[in-house]
Design a protein around this motif. Sequence first.
Motif, PDB file in Angstrom:
ATOM      1  N   GLY A 320       3.199  -3.168  -6.764  1.00 17.37           N
ATOM      2  CA  GLY A 320       3.535  -2.293  -7.869  1.00 17.37           C
ATOM      3  C   GLY A 320       5.025  -2.019  -7.957  1.00 17.37           C
ATOM      4  O   GLY A 320       5.559  -1.760  -9.042  1.00 17.37           O
ATOM      5  N   ARG A 321       5.717  -2.084  -6.824  1.00 21.56           N
ATOM      6  CA  ARG A 321       7.158  -1.874  -6.836  1.00 21.56           C
ATOM      7  C   ARG A 321       7.870  -3.016  -7.561  1.00 21.56           C
ATOM      8  O   ARG A 321       8.885  -2.792  -8.243  1.00 21.56           O
ATOM      9  CB  ARG A 321       7.685  -1.751  -5.398  1.00 21.56           C
ATOM     10  N   ILE A 322       7.370  -4.232  -7.412  1.00 17.41           N
ATOM     11  CA  ILE A 322       7.938  -5.372  -8.142  1.00 17.41           C
ATOM     12  C   ILE A 322       7.689  -5.195  -9.628  1.00 17.41           C
ATOM     13  O   ILE A 322       8.591  -5.376 -10.456  1.00 17.41           O
ATOM     14  CB  ILE A 322       7.324  -6.694  -7.636  1.00 17.41           C
ATOM     15  N   LEU A 323       6.463  -4.830  -9.972  1.00 20.22           N
ATOM     16  CA  LEU A 323       6.106  -4.619 -11.379  1.00 20.22           C
ATOM     17  C   LEU A 323       6.995  -3.546 -12.009  1.00 20.22           C
ATOM     18  O   LEU A 323       7.507  -3.716 -13.127  1.00 20.22           O
ATOM     19  CB  LEU A 323       4.639  -4.202 -11.475  1.00 20.22           C
ATOM     20  N   ALA A 324       7.215  -2.464 -11.283  1.00 22.53           N
ATOM     21  CA  ALA A 324       8.037  -1.369 -11.816  1.00 22.53           C
ATOM     22  C   ALA A 324       9.486  -1.816 -12.012  1.00 22.53           C
ATOM     23  O   ALA A 324      10.138  -1.440 -13.000  1.00 22.53           O
ATOM     24  CB  ALA A 324       7.981  -0.170 -10.871  1.00 22.53           C
ATOM     25  N   ALA A 325      10.006  -2.622 -11.082  1.00 23.78           N
ATOM     26  CA  ALA A 325      11.384  -3.105 -11.207  1.00 23.78           C
ATOM     27  C   ALA A 325      11.529  -4.011 -12.419  1.00 23.78           C
ATOM     28  O   ALA A 325      12.512  -3.917 -13.170  1.00 23.78           O
ATOM     29  CB  ALA A 325      11.798  -3.839  -9.935  1.00 23.78           C
ATOM     30  N   VAL A 326      10.560  -4.887 -12.646  1.00 24.62           N
ATOM     31  CA  VAL A 326      10.591  -5.750 -13.830  1.00 24.62           C
ATOM     32  C   VAL A 326      10.610  -4.889 -15.085  1.00 24.62           C
ATOM     33  O   VAL A 326      11.365  -5.142 -16.035  1.00 24.62           O
ATOM     34  CB  VAL A 326       9.389  -6.714 -13.849  1.00 24.62           C
ATOM     35  N   GLY A 327       9.809  -3.847 -15.104  1.00 23.83           N
ATOM     36  CA  GLY A 327       9.689  -2.997 -16.276  1.00 23.83           C
ATOM     37  C   GLY A 327      10.937  -2.214 -16.611  1.00 23.83           C
ATOM     38  O   GLY A 327      11.153  -1.842 -17.770  1.00 23.83           O
ATOM     39  N   ARG A 328      11.795  -1.946 -15.614  1.00 21.33           N
ATOM     40  CA  ARG A 328      13.018  -1.173 -15.875  1.00 21.33           C
ATOM     41  C   ARG A 328      14.263  -2.052 -15.920  1.00 21.33           C
ATOM     42  O   ARG A 328      15.390  -1.556 -15.865  1.00 21.33           O
ATOM     43  CB  ARG A 328      13.195  -0.092 -14.815  1.00 21.33           C
ATOM     44  N   SER A 329      14.074  -3.331 -16.076  1.00 25.47           N
ATOM     45  CA  SER A 329      15.202  -4.269 -16.030  1.00 25.47           C
ATOM     46  C   SER A 329      15.995  -4.331 -17.323  1.00 25.47           C
ATOM     47  O   SER A 329      17.018  -5.004 -17.387  1.00 25.47           O
ATOM     48  CB  SER A 329      14.700  -5.670 -15.681  1.00 25.47           C
ATOM     49  N   GLY A 330      15.524  -3.669 -18.359  1.00 27.67           N
ATOM     50  CA  GLY A 330      16.272  -3.622 -19.605  1.00 27.67           C
ATOM     51  C   GLY A 330      15.883  -4.653 -20.634  1.00 27.67           C
ATOM     52  O   GLY A 330      16.556  -4.790 -21.661  1.00 27.67           O
ATOM     53  N   VAL A 331      14.815  -5.406 -20.392  1.00 33.46           N
ATOM     54  CA  VAL A 331      14.361  -6.390 -21.371  1.00 33.46           C
ATOM     55  C   VAL A 331      13.893  -5.665 -22.629  1.00 33.46           C
ATOM     56  O   VAL A 331      13.105  -4.712 -22.559  1.00 33.46           O
ATOM     57  CB  VAL A 331      13.213  -7.246 -20.802  1.00 33.46           C
ATOM     58  N   GLN A 332      14.382  -6.112 -23.776  1.00 29.51           N
ATOM     59  CA  GLN A 332      14.031  -5.488 -25.047  1.00 29.51           C
ATOM     60  C   GLN A 332      12.766  -6.102 -25.636  1.00 29.51           C
ATOM     61  O   GLN A 332      12.521  -7.294 -25.506  1.00 29.51           O
ATOM     62  CB  GLN A 332      15.182  -5.648 -26.045  1.00 29.51           C
ATOM     63  N   ASN A 333      11.956  -5.257 -26.275  1.00 29.50           N
ATOM     64  CA  ASN A 333      10.730  -5.719 -26.945  1.00 29.50           C
ATOM     65  C   ASN A 333       9.838  -6.519 -25.999  1.00 29.50           C
ATOM     66  O   ASN A 333       9.364  -7.607 -26.315  1.00 29.50           O
ATOM     67  CB  ASN A 333      11.084  -6.573 -28.171  1.00 29.50           C
ATOM     68  N   PHE A 334       9.619  -5.942 -24.845  1.00 28.40           N
ATOM     69  CA  PHE A 334       8.838  -6.583 -23.790  1.00 28.40           C
ATOM     70  C   PHE A 334       7.359  -6.642 -24.186  1.00 28.40           C
ATOM     71  O   PHE A 334       6.768  -5.626 -24.540  1.00 28.40           O
ATOM     72  CB  PHE A 334       8.974  -5.758 -22.512  1.00 28.40           C
ATOM     73  N   ASP A 335       6.762  -7.829 -24.140  1.00 25.98           N
ATOM     74  CA  ASP A 335       5.316  -7.969 -24.315  1.00 25.98           C
ATOM     75  C   ASP A 335       4.705  -8.073 -22.923  1.00 25.98           C
ATOM     76  O   ASP A 335       4.642  -9.140 -22.320  1.00 25.98           O
ATOM     77  CB  ASP A 335       5.005  -9.212 -25.143  1.00 25.98           C
TER      78      ASP A 335
END
Length: 405
Positions: A320-335
Motif C-alpha cells: 500500500g505504501r507503493i500505491l500511495a506513492a504512485v498516487g501522490r506523484s503528481g500525474v494529472q488526470n490519473f485513470d
Amino acid sequence: MAVNFTVFEDFKPVDGVRVGIAKAHVRYPNRDDMVIFELAAGTNVAGVFTTNAFCAAPVQISKQHLAEAKPAYLLINTGNANAGTGKAGYANAVASCDMLAKATGVEAAQILPFSTGVIGEPLNMPAFERGIPEALANLSADNWARAARGIMTTDTLPKGFSTQFDVNGKTVTITGISKGAGMIMPNMATMLGYIATDAGVADSVLQAWCKELADCSFNRITIDGDTSTNDSCMLMATGRSGVQIDDASSAEAQQVFAELKNAFQVLAQAIIRDGEGATKFVTIEVGGAAAQKEALDVAYTVAHSPLVKTAMYASDANWGRILAAVGRSGVQNFDLDKVQIYLDDVQIVEDGGRCASYTEAAGAAIFALSEFRVRIELGRGDAREELWTCDLSHDYVSINADYRS
C-alpha cells in the motif's frame, strides 16, 4: 555492507592517461586522499556537473576551465568538499590549480579541480603543498585501483570498471572509477565519476555523449533524494587507439557508445549497491507513461518515499505504501483503473486495486530478496524509464549522524 558487490580489480591502462595518488592529510592522516590524472596532449574532455545552486568552488572553476582550454590535469581531493566556503573557498581552489600548474609547467586553465567530503569547512591548503608533489612522483598508467580508493568518502568499497573490445581490428580500452554512497540524487548526486577511453572522439560528440550517458546512469540513481554541491562526471578520450569517432551515427560510434553506456551504468549502480546502510538493491521501472518526465516523477516518488524504503529494509510487503506513492506523484488526470504494479513477477495491484491472485507470502518473499524490481504500469502511453535505489536502514541514520565526528 554493500549489496551483491564485487570489488573490480582487472583495470586496463588507458594509453594517454597516467594517475598519481598521495596521502596528503586533507582531513584524515595515513590514507590516500589526493588523486591526479595526467592527460596526454590532444585528449578531449567532457563533463556533467551538479545542478545545485550552491555548487562548490571547484565545480565552478572546472566548468570555467573546461570552456577555456584543453585540460592537461585533473586534481581531486577527498575529505573536504570546499563548498559553502565563499570567496575564500574559491581562492583556495584557484590556488590549488596554480600549485599544480607551476609544478607541471602548464597553464592554470588546463587544471580541473574536484573536491568531495565535508561541506562548509576551509580547505586544508598545506595538504595540497604536500600532496601534489607526492602524487606527481608516482604517476603511472596502472594506478587506477589505488585511485578508486583515493576518492572514497563514506564509501565502504572502491568502485571501478574496465573493458577492452575490438573496433575494425583495433583494440579500444575503457576504464573508469566512481565514488558515492550518500547524498545521492540527480541532478547529479554526491558522486564523482572519471571514465577514460583511448578511442578518439570529437569534442562535440564527446560532450553530447557525456550528457546522454550520465542521464541513463548517474542521473538514474537515488539513495536519499539529496542533490550535492560537488557532483562531477568526466569523460576523457585520448585518441591513442587509432579509432576516431567524428560521426555519432557511424557503426563504430554506436559500438563505442554502447560499451561506454555499460561502463557508466556499472559505475553508477555500484554507488547504489554501496549506499550508506543499504541492504537491498532495487530497480524501479515505470512504463505506460504519457511522457518521460511523468515516468521519472512516478519512479522518484516511489524511490524517495521513506515509508517504501523502510518497508523494503524490513522485508515488509506493505505494498500500500507503493500505491500511495504512485498516487501522490503528481500525474494529472490519473485513470487508476489502468494501473498495474508488480514486485518482480508477482502482481500486487491489478486495474487499480489489490490483485486477486496476490498473497502476502508471495510479496514478502520478494521483499526479502537482496535485489528485486518494482514495476509500475500506468496505462497512459509508451514512455518507459527505470532508475536504481536502495532501502533505508538504521545504519543510514547512524552514518549520517556521526559523519563529521
